[in-house]
Each structure stands twice: as structure tokens, then as C-alpha cells.
Scaffold this active site. Structure first.
Site, short mmCIF file in Angstrom:
data_model
loop_
_atom_site.label_atom_id
_atom_site.label_comp_id
_atom_site.label_asym_id
_atom_site.label_seq_id
_atom_site.Cartn_x
_atom_site.Cartn_y
_atom_site.Cartn_z
N GLU A 1 -5.37 7.36 -4.44
CA GLU A 1 -5.09 8.53 -3.60
C GLU A 1 -6.12 9.63 -3.87
O GLU A 1 -6.58 10.30 -2.94
CB GLU A 1 -3.67 9.04 -3.88
CG GLU A 1 -3.08 9.85 -2.75
CD GLU A 1 -2.79 9.02 -1.52
OE1 GLU A 1 -3.64 9.03 -0.59
OE2 GLU A 1 -1.72 8.37 -1.46
N CYS B 1 0.82 -1.20 0.00
CA CYS B 1 0.00 0.00 0.00
C CYS B 1 0.86 1.26 0.00
O CYS B 1 1.48 1.57 -1.00
CB CYS B 1 -0.98 -0.04 1.17
SG CYS B 1 -2.37 1.10 0.99
N HIS B 2 0.93 2.00 1.11
CA HIS B 2 1.84 3.15 1.19
C HIS B 2 3.22 2.74 1.69
O HIS B 2 4.13 3.58 1.72
CB HIS B 2 1.27 4.25 2.08
CG HIS B 2 0.12 4.98 1.46
ND1 HIS B 2 -1.19 4.63 1.68
CD2 HIS B 2 0.08 6.04 0.61
CE1 HIS B 2 -1.99 5.44 1.00
NE2 HIS B 2 -1.24 6.31 0.34
#
Length: 230
Positions: A168, A137-138
Site C-alpha cells: 500500500e 488482494c484488497h
């Protein structure tokens, strides 16, 4: 697959210590499901896991969804909670002790993973010693600035997945995060492979494993397990 995992060195799970979404004042941190779901896979396989964060101690948590059975099981486990409350400071760990490093997501990772010298040095040392680098993910924000001993970016020429620019924008944080993750990885020379929003996507390129979003967390854990037990 090997018949025993007792000789596998621990995987190091790294969590963000950053608890605020930019200038919004809104809380963030590591995303719980992106820790518990890969952890569950390694736990069942008998692969040890240790926890670190950028600042050490107890990092801020986000995505505290206890309707998720795996989240609830570990969040209600005193052993797991103790480990989370007492993470090592990443700059203090010895990379030689680990078979893999895994960067969990959560929006906080966008602020402190790319700017941490320890992220660069520990991940590089583990990777160049033959270990696995994984992120979801991030979490791939960690990969944006990791360089190898030859000066090249770790992700240059590699196939990757990460939280997409579209995702995002969908959560309306594209103007809040310090950069767009997928675009920045591509600017570093990575080949980013997006799936439709909120669809599980895991990309394996040698000893680099990346996943797109929370839905990809279990798959990243499975890929990590398979590489470590091959």
C-alpha cells in the site's frame, strides 16, 4: 477430485461498487485480473460462477489491462460482459444457492466491502453452511468485519494473506485508503503471512482462501477449485 462438477452449486463472485479513491477523485473499482484469472480456473473446471456487487448493476472496473490475454479473452466475451453489466445486488442473493463466495480486489473494495451488512450476512451463511470463503488482494477487506453466529470474527485465529501495508505504501495510497488492510486483519486476530511485494502468495486455512495481490489471483482460483472438487 470428482469426475463431474455438475452437482457443484455456483461460486458467487462479489465485486466492489465503489468507484473513487477516497478524496483524491481518482477512479477505481474492481480489479479486472482479480476476477478473470480465478474465473478462468473455475471456467475450465466446469464450476459455474455468478456475479454480484454491493449495489448491483454494472460496477466500475480498474486494471483494464487488455494486454493480459485472459483479461482480453473475457472482456471481449459478450457473455462475460453481460454478466458484469448485470450483477445482482448482494443483499438480494440467497446464500443457500452458492457453494462459495469470492471477494475480488481493487481499491474500491476498501470502502464498501467492510461497511456492507450483506457482505457479513451472506459470507457468514455460506461459510457456516460448509461453503468456502475466498478473497484476493484488497478483497479481504470484506473479511475485516465478518462475524460468525457466535460473535467471533471469521478471521480470528485464521491464517491469511492480503495486500500488505508495504505494498500500500509502495503505491502511495497508504494515506488514502480508510485503513491499512493487513494491519487491520491482524487486529481482528488473523495471522497475516506476507510475501515480498508483488510476489504470489496464497494461504489456505480450512475453508478460507486468501491471496496477497494480483499475482495471487490464479492461485486463489486454483485453491477454490480444489476445495470445491475435493
Amino acid at each position: 477430485m470428482t469426475s463431474t462438477t455438475k452437482d457443484i452449486k455456483p461460486a458467487l463472485f462479489v465485486l466492489t461498487s465503489h468507484g473513487v479513491k477516497g478524496e483524491t477523485g481518482e477512479p477505481t473499482g474492481f480489479y479486472l485480473g482479480e476476477v478473470t484469472h480465478p474465473f478462468a480456473v473455475l471456467d475450465v473446471a466446469g464450476i459455474p460462477v455468478e456475479f454480484a456487487s454491493i449495489n448491483g448493476g454494472e460496477p466500475p472496473v480498474d486494471g483494464l489491462d487488455l494486454d493480459d490475454a485472459i483479461n482480453a479473452r473475457y472482456w471481449n466475451s459478450e457473455g462475460f460482459r453481460y454478466a458484469i453489466r448485470n450483477t445482482s445486488r448482494l443483499s438480494n442473493v440467497d446464500p443457500k444457492n452458492y457453494s462459495a463466495i469470492f471477494f475480488a480486489g481493487g481499491h474500491g473494495a476498501m470502502w464498501d466491502f467492510p461497511t456492507s451488512p450483506a457482505v457479513n450476512s451472506v459470507a457468514r451463511d455460506i461459510y457456516e453452511a460448509g461453503g468456502v470463503v475466498a478473497a484476493v488482494c484488497h478483497g479481504p477487506a470484506a473479511l475485516v468485519n465478518i462475524t460468525l453466529s457466535n460473535g467471533a470474527h471469521l478471521v480470528a485465529g485464521k491464517n491469511v494473506a492480503a495486500f500488505t501495508d508495504d505494498e500500500e505504501r509502495a503505491v502511495k495510497l497508504d494515506k488514502v485508503v480508510p485503513f491499512l488492510l493487513a494491519s487491520t486483519l491482524a487486529a481482528r486476530g488473523a495471522h497475516h503471512h506476507p510475501a515480498p511485494d508483488w510476489t504470489a502468495k496464497v494461504v489456505i486455512d480450512g475453508r478460507l482462501v486468501t491471496g496477497q495481490n494480483p499475482q495471487s489471483a490464479t492461485g486463489v482460483g486454483e485453491a477454490l477449485r480444489d476445495l470445491l472438487t475435493a
